[in-house]
Design a protein around this motif. Structure first.
Motif, PDB file in Angstrom:
ATOM      1  N   PRO A   1       0.810  -1.227   0.000  1.00 13.00           N
ATOM      2  CA  PRO A   1       0.000   0.000   0.000  1.00 13.00           C
ATOM      3  C   PRO A   1       0.844   1.278   0.000  1.00 13.00           C
ATOM      4  N   THR A   2       2.042   1.213   0.617  1.00  9.85           N
ATOM      5  CA  THR A   2       2.889   2.401   0.708  1.00  9.85           C
ATOM      6  C   THR A   2       3.761   2.600  -0.523  1.00  9.85           C
ATOM      7  N   CYS A   3       3.766   1.624  -1.427  1.00  9.80           N
ATOM      8  CA  CYS A   3       4.702   1.667  -2.556  1.00  9.80           C
ATOM      9  C   CYS A   3       4.086   2.399  -3.744  1.00  9.80           C
ATOM     10  N   LYS A   4       3.905   3.688  -3.583  1.00 11.01           N
ATOM     11  CA  LYS A   4       3.384   4.535  -4.654  1.00 11.01           C
ATOM     12  C   LYS A   4       3.861   5.958  -4.421  1.00 11.01           C
ATOM     13  N   ASN A   5       3.593   6.813  -5.397  1.00 10.40           N
ATOM     14  CA  ASN A   5       4.080   8.194  -5.358  1.00 10.40           C
ATOM     15  C   ASN A   5       5.596   8.237  -5.172  1.00 10.40           C
ATOM     16  N   VAL A   6       6.291   7.301  -5.816  1.00  9.21           N
ATOM     17  CA  VAL A   6       7.740   7.183  -5.679  1.00  9.21           C
ATOM     18  C   VAL A   6       8.424   8.215  -6.575  1.00  9.21           C
ATOM     19  N   SER A   7       9.310   8.993  -5.983  1.00  7.02           N
ATOM     20  CA  SER A   7      10.073   9.981  -6.734  1.00  7.02           C
ATOM     21  C   SER A   7      11.416   9.431  -7.207  1.00  7.02           C
ATOM     22  N   ASP A   8      12.062   8.585  -6.383  1.00  6.86           N
ATOM     23  CA  ASP A   8      13.353   8.022  -6.771  1.00  6.86           C
ATOM     24  C   ASP A   8      13.586   6.734  -6.003  1.00  6.86           C
ATOM     25  N   VAL A   9      14.507   5.915  -6.524  1.00  7.41           N
ATOM     26  CA  VAL A   9      14.777   4.602  -5.953  1.00  7.41           C
ATOM     27  C   VAL A   9      16.253   4.288  -6.141  1.00  7.41           C
ATOM     28  N   VAL A  10      16.810   3.504  -5.208  1.00  3.75           N
ATOM     29  CA  VAL A  10      18.211   3.101  -5.313  1.00  3.75           C
ATOM     30  C   VAL A  10      18.384   1.732  -4.667  1.00  3.75           C
ATOM     31  N   TYR A  11      19.250   0.902  -5.268  1.00  4.45           N
ATOM     32  CA  TYR A  11      19.691  -0.331  -4.620  1.00  4.45           C
ATOM     33  C   TYR A  11      20.903  -0.005  -3.757  1.00  4.45           C
ATOM     34  N   PHE A  12      20.836  -0.387  -2.485  1.00  2.00           N
ATOM     35  CA  PHE A  12      21.904  -0.074  -1.544  1.00  2.00           C
ATOM     36  C   PHE A  12      22.056  -1.234  -0.561  1.00  2.00           C
TER      37      PHE A  12
END
Length: 387
Positions: free
Chosen positions: A185-196
């Motif tokens: 449910p929280t996985c929306k309105n994403v501006s950016d993402v990174v694998y870390f």
């Protein structure tokens, strides 16, 4: 006078293997046929860090639209490369690969701009509830795309994208025939993402920083912290020397301006709305930087990046050590235009809102003195890695 073209091949091999900068590598290749034959991928140290090049917008008036120009911050050179697979496409970038979207049909692919290797991706219409989430134009359906590993080096990688009107996260692995959405449910309105450190971190509009474990069939997530809420602009997230950072980019309202080319360097001059020849732009005016303390779950504001320089825009967010590269300024943020509204609604398209932000004093200077505009794909950062 010595004839450099007559150097022994063994000596040329030693020289080629000591070249670190790809700009020098490309210059080495142009000396003569022998030097070109020696300058192979295997003889070049391709694992070293790279400073991104600025891939300029496609020139729609050029007779040969397959040729794209790249601007090097290292030496100010403009290099040309034929990339037929990028014609008429909106491009994003991650680890030296372009993620392309067709302007009219929305078809997608991974494209390596320097080797020509192309990997077809499932169409965007294979994402969950595509008819409901589809965007006004198919080329803006994907707002961010990031690789977990370089496809040049391994087949065990994941491509994650922020897609649709609500910027949900979806994944693709080699062999998949459709996109897999992270059904959190929280996985929306994403501006950016990174694998870390083997995990997926996101920053959403609203400044919320979350972490996701996506290795198995069950996705687990939790909220880490919130930085600064609901700015007029974008958020970015990136890894730098083992630490995690979030950057909030603040922008002003749309303003009319005239581009003064006679100034050195050229500059923007604000004008009245009705002035003849006036253009309009949505200008960045500030960046706020936060280091994320993963132990304390806190966002710590900072105005000092030390020797680091950040590269932000439509491409995967990136950090480099400035002291390793001539021409790169420490404690600065290099940014490109990501305001798609300018592409959609301005006659000249987007691409004006880019420059170099000084975190110490808040000033902004140009990093490219020309003008590169597009109605669908403004300039982006591309890391020049051989493949």
């Amino acid at each position: 006078m010595a004839d450099w073209s007559e150097l022994q091949r063994d000596l040329l091999l030693l020289i080629a293997r000591r070249i670190n900068l790809i700009e020098d590598y490309l210059s080495f290749r142009t000396v003569c046929k022998l030097w070109h034959a020696v300058a192979t991928k295997g003889n070049f140290n391709s694992d070293l860090p790279r400073v991104p090049w600025l891939m300029l917008a496609e020139d729609e008036d050029d007779d040969d639209r397959t040729c794209r120009k790249f601007f090097s911050l290292y030496n100010g050179m403009v290099l040309k490369k034929r990339i037929p697979g990028a014609v008429g496409k909106r491009c994003m970038e991650s680890m030296g690969w372009l993620i392309t979207l067709g302007k009219d049909e929305g078809e997608m692919s991974l494209l390596h701009p320097f080797s020509g290797v192309q990997i077809e991706l499932p169409h965007q219409n294979t994402t969950v509830s595509y008819a409901f989430h589809r965007t006004f134009k198919p080329w803006i359906y994907i707002s961010k795309a990031v690789l977990s590993a370089n496809p040049c080096h391994t087949s065990d990688y994941v491509l994650v994208v922020a897609e649709g009107r609500f910027a949900h996260l979806s994944l693709w692995r080699p062999g998949d025939l459709l996109w897999t959405r992270i059904m959190e449910p929280t996985c929306k309105n994403v501006s950016d993402v990174v694998y870390f450190s083997g995990r997926l971190y996101t920053v959403s509009y609203g400044g919320y920083v979350r972490v996701y474990d996506v290795g198995g069939y069950e996705v687990k997530s939790h909220l880490i912290t919130q930085t600064v809420p609901w700015i007029a602009g974008r958020y970015y997230i990136l890894e730098s020397l083992g630490s995690l950072f979030v950057v909030a980019r603040r922008s002003s309202d749309i303003v009319p301006f005239r581009y003064d080319r006679e100034r050195i360097p050229p500059r923007f001059i604000t004008v009245e709305d009705d002035e003849e020849g006036a253009l309009f732009m949505y200008r960045t005016n500030n960046f706020l930087v936060f280091e994320i303390d993963l132990d304390a779950n806190e966002a710590i504001p900072t105005r000092d990046l030390g020797d680091k320089a950040f590269f932000l825009g439509a491409s995967a967010s990136l950090s480099v050590q400035a002291s390793q590269f001539t021409g790169i300024r420490p404690n600065h943020i290099y940014f490109t235009d990501t305001n798609l509204n300018s592409c959609l609604y301005f006659d000249h398209g987007g691409g004006l809102d880019m420059g170099v932000f000084n975190l110490a004093d808040g000033s902004i200077q140009p990093h490219y003195d020309g003008v590169s505009l597009s109605r669908f794909c403004p300039s982006i950062w591309v890391t020049p890695n051989p493949c």
